[in-house]
Design a protein around this motif. Structure first.
Motif, PDB file in Angstrom:
ATOM      1  N   GLY A   1       4.680  -2.350  10.253  1.00 17.94           N
ATOM      2  CA  GLY A   1       4.474  -0.988  10.738  1.00 17.94           C
ATOM      3  C   GLY A   1       4.747   0.081   9.690  1.00 17.94           C
ATOM      4  O   GLY A   1       5.670  -0.056   8.876  1.00 17.94           O
ATOM      5  N   TYR A   2       3.946   1.150   9.719  1.00 19.15           N
ATOM      6  CA  TYR A   2       4.111   2.287   8.799  1.00 19.15           C
ATOM      7  C   TYR A   2       3.954   3.588   9.576  1.00 19.15           C
ATOM      8  O   TYR A   2       3.043   3.706  10.410  1.00 19.15           O
ATOM      9  CB  TYR A   2       3.053   2.234   7.683  1.00 19.15           C
ATOM     10  N   ASP A   3       4.835   4.531   9.290  1.00 21.82           N
ATOM     11  CA  ASP A   3       4.743   5.832   9.975  1.00 21.82           C
ATOM     12  C   ASP A   3       5.519   6.858   9.163  1.00 21.82           C
ATOM     13  O   ASP A   3       6.241   6.518   8.204  1.00 21.82           O
ATOM     14  CB  ASP A   3       5.329   5.715  11.400  1.00 21.82           C
ATOM     15  N   LEU A   4       5.381   8.122   9.567  1.00 26.38           N
ATOM     16  CA  LEU A   4       6.191   9.193   8.981  1.00 26.38           C
ATOM     17  C   LEU A   4       7.661   8.930   9.285  1.00 26.38           C
ATOM     18  O   LEU A   4       7.953   8.297  10.285  1.00 26.38           O
ATOM     19  CB  LEU A   4       5.789  10.543   9.599  1.00 26.38           C
ATOM     20  N   PRO A   5       8.626   9.344   8.513  1.00 26.37           N
ATOM     21  CA  PRO A   5       8.443  10.105   7.285  1.00 26.37           C
ATOM     22  C   PRO A   5       8.273   9.223   6.046  1.00 26.37           C
ATOM     23  O   PRO A   5       7.886   9.726   4.991  1.00 26.37           O
ATOM     24  CB  PRO A   5       9.745  10.894   7.183  1.00 26.37           C
ATOM     25  N   GLU A   6       8.528   7.895   6.174  1.00 28.68           N
ATOM     26  CA  GLU A   6       8.499   7.035   4.979  1.00 28.68           C
ATOM     27  C   GLU A   6       7.076   6.854   4.448  1.00 28.68           C
ATOM     28  O   GLU A   6       6.868   6.691   3.257  1.00 28.68           O
ATOM     29  CB  GLU A   6       9.078   5.637   5.285  1.00 28.68           C
ATOM     30  N   PHE A   7       6.127   6.864   5.368  1.00 29.50           N
ATOM     31  CA  PHE A   7       4.733   6.606   4.992  1.00 29.50           C
ATOM     32  C   PHE A   7       3.872   7.751   5.503  1.00 29.50           C
ATOM     33  O   PHE A   7       3.731   7.945   6.718  1.00 29.50           O
ATOM     34  CB  PHE A   7       4.272   5.275   5.609  1.00 29.50           C
ATOM     35  N   ASP A   8       3.331   8.538   4.568  1.00 34.92           N
ATOM     36  CA  ASP A   8       2.449   9.645   4.943  1.00 34.92           C
ATOM     37  C   ASP A   8       1.039   9.269   4.507  1.00 34.92           C
ATOM     38  O   ASP A   8       0.762   9.152   3.296  1.00 34.92           O
ATOM     39  CB  ASP A   8       2.920  10.935   4.245  1.00 34.92           C
ATOM     40  N   MET A   9       0.157   9.063   5.460  1.00 32.32           N
ATOM     41  CA  MET A   9      -1.188   8.562   5.103  1.00 32.32           C
ATOM     42  C   MET A   9      -2.023   9.579   4.331  1.00 32.32           C
ATOM     43  O   MET A   9      -3.071   9.221   3.788  1.00 32.32           O
ATOM     44  CB  MET A   9      -1.929   8.057   6.340  1.00 32.32           C
ATOM     45  N   THR A  10      -1.572  10.828   4.229  1.00 32.00           N
ATOM     46  CA  THR A  10      -2.312  11.791   3.402  1.00 32.00           C
ATOM     47  C   THR A  10      -1.945  11.652   1.919  1.00 32.00           C
ATOM     48  O   THR A  10      -2.571  12.280   1.073  1.00 32.00           O
ATOM     49  CB  THR A  10      -2.051  13.251   3.865  1.00 32.00           C
TER      50      THR A  10
END
Ligand SMILES: NC(=O)c1ccc[n+]([C@@H]2O[C@H](COP(=O)([O-])OP(=O)(O)OC[C@H]3O[C@@H](n4cnc5c(N)ncnc54)[C@H](OP(=O)(O)O)[C@@H]3O)[C@@H](O)[C@H]2O)c1
Length: 314
Positions: A33-42
């Motif tokens: 899993g990936y999500d904010l704040p560690e992973f910002d898809m922008t």
């Protein structure tokens, strides 16, 4: 330890639909899993390096700027997240050889049709959210990626998210009377059913032997249709039967113009599911059945967590 389970990169892993995907995921997959704040898809570079390190078999994108009204004043950010960043995922998927599953919306249509929307119908978004989501669909098409599923859905509800069902139950506990829009018609979608549909499509993608591929755009929502007013009436009736302390005695149908919101909503957004049914051989449950399943499940879960809490207190 080496594993032969296929890897899924689940983007937007803390969101409502992502919860259902994790819950429904077959044993043959392992979810990262990936999500904010560690992973910002922008953040293009970060997206590429993260996915290149993982080398997923499948990327499922549930991430989005989903606050429809806020998109009206923050269209640039909405387009960056819902549009351009989806293109980063598509290009990364192409480089890695992964399949991309991307979730889109009924808001890509103008809502002026009076018969269920087909995947091939002309798009004409009326809101900033709809425009930004269409940019995402187009970015996938322009990336040159072949192995993708764009799944348009509508009126999502399920555990772990802000949604209309939870809002209605909350306000019905507090108010004698509710006023709900009756001139917008669509189809509610239980996240559990959508998650099951995603894995049905993915299983076809894994094993198509011929030149006929199942990839492309699909419409997935629960079967049948209703207005928000009819949906609210059913939610409150089922919640009352399930033992919720409902105070509401009267639900009044109102017109869209009596409940003005910043973003225009499609007046009609029922989907034809013929393509999904034909390709998968599956039929999606009707909305009343799934709503009943959800309300029973949430009531049982709430009751068991209350029992656990009271045991802990002792
Ligand atoms: N909900 C509906 O009624 C509905 C209807 C039709 C289609 N859809 C589509 O279905 C999908 C899933 O919806 P949902 O309701 O499950 O969404 P959700 O609960 O709002 O979850 C979206 C997740 O994406 C994260 N996110 C936002 N911006 C991000 C970024 N730049 N990088 C990484 N993650 C980011 C959010 O984090 P934060 O919470 O911290 O922002 C959140 O955890 C979306 O594509 C949505 O457009 C939803």
């Amino acid at each position: 330890m080496a594993t032969d389970r296929k890897k899924i990169a689940l983007i937007g892993a803390k969101g409502m639909l992502a919860q259902a995907i994790k819950h429904r995921c077959p044993e043959s997959y392992l979810v990262h899993g990936y999500d904010l704040p560690e992973f910002d898809m922008t953040d293009r570079e970060h997206v590429f390096s993260t996915l290149a390190d993982l080398q997923p078999d499948v990327i499922i994108n549930c991430a989005a700027f989903t606050q429809v009204d806020a998109c009206e004043t923050q269209e640039e950010l909405a387009t960056a997240v819902n549009g351009a960043a989806v293109g980063f995922l598509a290009v990364a998927a192409k480089e890695i050889g992964a399949t991309l599953v991307h979730i889109s919306t009924d808001y890509v249509f103008d809502g002026k049709k009076q018969q269920p929307y087909l995947e091939s119908d002309a798009v004409a978004p009326q809101s900033a959210y709809g425009r930004s989501k269409l940019v995402g669909e187009q970015a996938i098409a322009q990336s040159g990626l072949n192995k993708y599923f764009i799944i348009r859905t509508s009126w999502l509800y399920g555990p772990g998210g802000n949604n209309f069902v939870e809002t209605m139950i909350r306000v019905a506990r507090e108010r004698d009377e509710l006023r709900v829009v009756a001139d917008q018609v669509g189809s509610p979608t239980y996240t559990d059913d959508l998650a099951a549909a995603i894995f049905s499509l993915l299983s076809l993608g894994n094993c198509h032997p011929s030149a006929i591929t199942p990839y492309g755009t699909y419409h997935v929502s629960n079967n049948g249709s209703c207005s928000w007013y009819e949906f609210a009436t059913e939610i409150i009736s089922l919640a009352r039967k399930a033992g919720e302390p409902i105070k509401t005695q009267k639900i009044l149908p109102i017109a869209t113009e009596d409940y003005p919101l910043p973003a225009p909503r499609p007046a009609y957004s029922v989907f034809s599911k013929d393509k999904y049914n034909q390709v998968t051989g599956q039929v999606i449950p009707d909305w009343q059945t799934s709503l009943s399943t959800y309300i029973k499940a949430r009531t049982t879960k709430l009751a068991s967590s209350t029992i656990l809490e009271s045991r802990r207190d002792k």
